[in-house]
Design an enzyme around this catalytic site. Structure first.
Site, PDB file in Angstrom:
ATOM      1  N   SER A   1       8.506 -14.048 -28.533  1.00 42.19           N
ATOM      2  CA  SER A   1       8.283 -12.757 -29.015  1.00 42.19           C
ATOM      3  C   SER A   1       9.228 -11.727 -28.317  1.00 42.19           C
ATOM      4  O   SER A   1       9.412 -10.596 -28.850  1.00 42.19           O
ATOM      5  CB  SER A   1       6.817 -12.498 -28.896  1.00 42.19           C
TER       6      SER A   1
ATOM      7  N   TYR B   1      -1.573  -6.149 -32.657  1.00 37.51           N
ATOM      8  CA  TYR B   1      -0.364  -6.681 -32.507  1.00 37.51           C
ATOM      9  C   TYR B   1      -0.317  -7.697 -33.541  1.00 37.51           C
ATOM     10  O   TYR B   1      -1.308  -8.627 -33.920  1.00 37.51           O
ATOM     11  CB  TYR B   1      -0.285  -7.478 -31.168  1.00 37.51           C
TER      12      TYR B   1
ATOM     13  N   ASN C   1       2.727 -10.364 -35.970  1.00 37.33           N
ATOM     14  CA  ASN C   1       3.831 -10.972 -36.230  1.00 37.33           C
ATOM     15  C   ASN C   1       4.294 -10.776 -37.522  1.00 37.33           C
ATOM     16  O   ASN C   1       5.481 -10.945 -37.931  1.00 37.33           O
ATOM     17  CB  ASN C   1       3.692 -12.372 -36.068  1.00 37.33           C
TER      18      ASN C   1
ATOM     19  N   GLY D   1       6.347 -13.259 -24.201  1.00 39.53           N
ATOM     20  CA  GLY D   1       6.426 -14.371 -25.499  1.00 39.53           C
ATOM     21  C   GLY D   1       5.934 -15.630 -25.285  1.00 39.53           C
ATOM     22  O   GLY D   1       5.794 -16.282 -24.210  1.00 39.53           O
TER      23      GLY D   1
END
Length: 421
Positions: free
Chosen positions: A102, A198, A200, A357
């Site tokens: 990430s 959060y 993705n 990440g």
């Protein structure tokens, strides 16, 4: 005679003054030397402490760890420690290529803000403008909301369809459009702009916007706008499982040795098996897309952080936008914050910026100060223990190492446990 006496007086005064200045200069030089000696002693102590903590992390069960710390005052500290059973696979080095997970989001945000500076995008642009019909409710979701995770979009990595790719069993190629479609088929978590969560999917959308706005692939954008200008020779957007240089091997426990807290659906990871572990470094990270597919090294990432936070990559207005944060926890408005592709938090040794990440076999924390003059990276070659809170022993050792790395970055001794009570 008066003139002569005056001249002698001036000579004596001048001599006394010169002597005084010489003594002052000597004292100043002594203080500088003492200060330099103290800094050198502290750096030596920190280097030894970081190596000790890295070894403790490996002894706790981590297959390997890379540590790099640059306090902006000399040669960076670089450490690589690995478990003996991993050595036949590869001798781990501090400069090895590593899947950054990430941290990729920081690069995607940088690319987006460069296009904003060029007038090709605006942070107020609705998603619908660039991806018409692709995101339900996209007229109310702005590019800024995608970048700072306030869109409300469901996280595609929570969908079971991505799991075979996550575990390395499915070799299909995931495009930004396919990852976005996987996320938006689920209902949003909240109305756009009302909360932080959060996801993705936000960066799958950012990747699709970047491709639409430029007509260029993400791999080419990373190469041409970041890696090549900064001379990052081992930084690239992965378009398959292949590595381009010497790389760190990543591992997860095999099914028989997986910690009990790991859910049954995640216990079978694809890859060669030995010593109770699975080597996942041959698996394709493409499922991470714009949210997590960049490969780099600790040294390359330090150079990128320095260029970004010092203003080399972004004009002042866009850098200020990148640093404009929203609280991660609404109950703690002064706690950790998230900007545009970067996180920030206050630590006992100083306020840091950066990102973390994770993907199977690779856990990362890349940090810097506000100006990019100081950087730190802690890269652990296994990830499930963190993903599922499955191994408190590794977690404790990793936390101690990361704390020491942050403090070394700021040129300070690590705080005692009392600071965290």
């Amino acid at each position: 005679m008066v003139a002569a006496v005056a001249a002698v007086g001036l000579a004596v005064t001048a001599g006394a003054s010169a002597a005084g200045e010489q003594r002052t200069e000597q004292r100043t030089e002594q203080r500088i030397e003492q200060s330099a000696d103290l800094r050198a002693d502290l750096r030596a102590e920190q280097r030894a402490e970081l190596r000790r903590l890295a070894r403790e992390l490996v002894d706790a069960g981590a297959p390997g760890v890379i540590v790099r710390v640059d306090d902006g005052r000399g040669t960076p500290v670089e450490i690589a420690e690995q478990a003996p059973w991993t050595r036949p696979d590869h001798l781990l080095k501090a400069g090895d290529e590593y899947r950054m997970g990430s941290n990729t989001k920081t690069m995607m945000a940088t690319l987006a803000l460069r296009l904003v500076a060029e007038g090709r995008l605006a942070l107020t642009d609705p998603v619908e403008k660039w991806l018409p019909g692709k995101v339900p409710g996209g007229a109310a979701i702005t590019l800024r909301m995608l970048l700072n995770h306030t869109s409300g979009l469901y996280d595609y990595t929570e969908d079971p369809a991505i799991r075979p790719s996550f575990l390395g069993a499915d070799r299909r190629r995931w495009t930004s459009a396919r990852l976005l479609a996987l996320g938006v088929k689920h209902a949003p978590l909240f109305p756009p702009g009302t909360r932080w969560s959060y996801s993705n999917t936000n960066y799958a959308a950012v990747g699709a916007v970047l491709e639409q706005a430029t007509g260029t692939s993400l791999a080419d954008l990373v190469r041409d706008r970041i890696a090549r200008p900064l001379g990052l020779q081992h930084t690239y957007y992965a378009t398959g499982p292949a590595w381009r240089g010497p790389y760190a091997r990543g591992y997860e426990p095999d099914a028989a040795h997986m910690p009990p807290r790991v859910p049954a659906a995640f216990r079978n990871v694809a890859g060669p098996r030995h010593h109770g572990h699975v080597d996942v470094s041959g698996n394709d990270p493409g499922w991470g897309g714009a949210a997590g597919a960049v490969v780099s090294t600790a040294g390359d990432w330090s150079r990128f952080s320095r260029a970004l936070m010092s203003g080399r990559l972004l004009p002042a207005a866009q850098l200020a936008q990148l640093r404009t944060t929203v609280p991660v926890d609404p109950e703690r408005p002064d706690g950790p914050g998230y900007g545009l592709g970067v996180q920030t938090a206050i630590h006992p040794c100083g306020t840091f910026w950066g990102h973390d990440g994770g993907m199977p076999g690779y856990l990362t924390a890349n940090l810097t100060d506000r100006t990019g003059g100081r950087t730190a990276s802690v890269l652990v070659t296994t990830e499930f223990w963190s993903e599922f809170g499955a191994d408190p022993k590794i977690a404790k050792a990793a936390g101690a190492l990361q704390t020491a790395a942050i403090c070394a970055m700021f040129g300070k001794p690590a705080p005692t446990a009392a600071h965290f009570r």
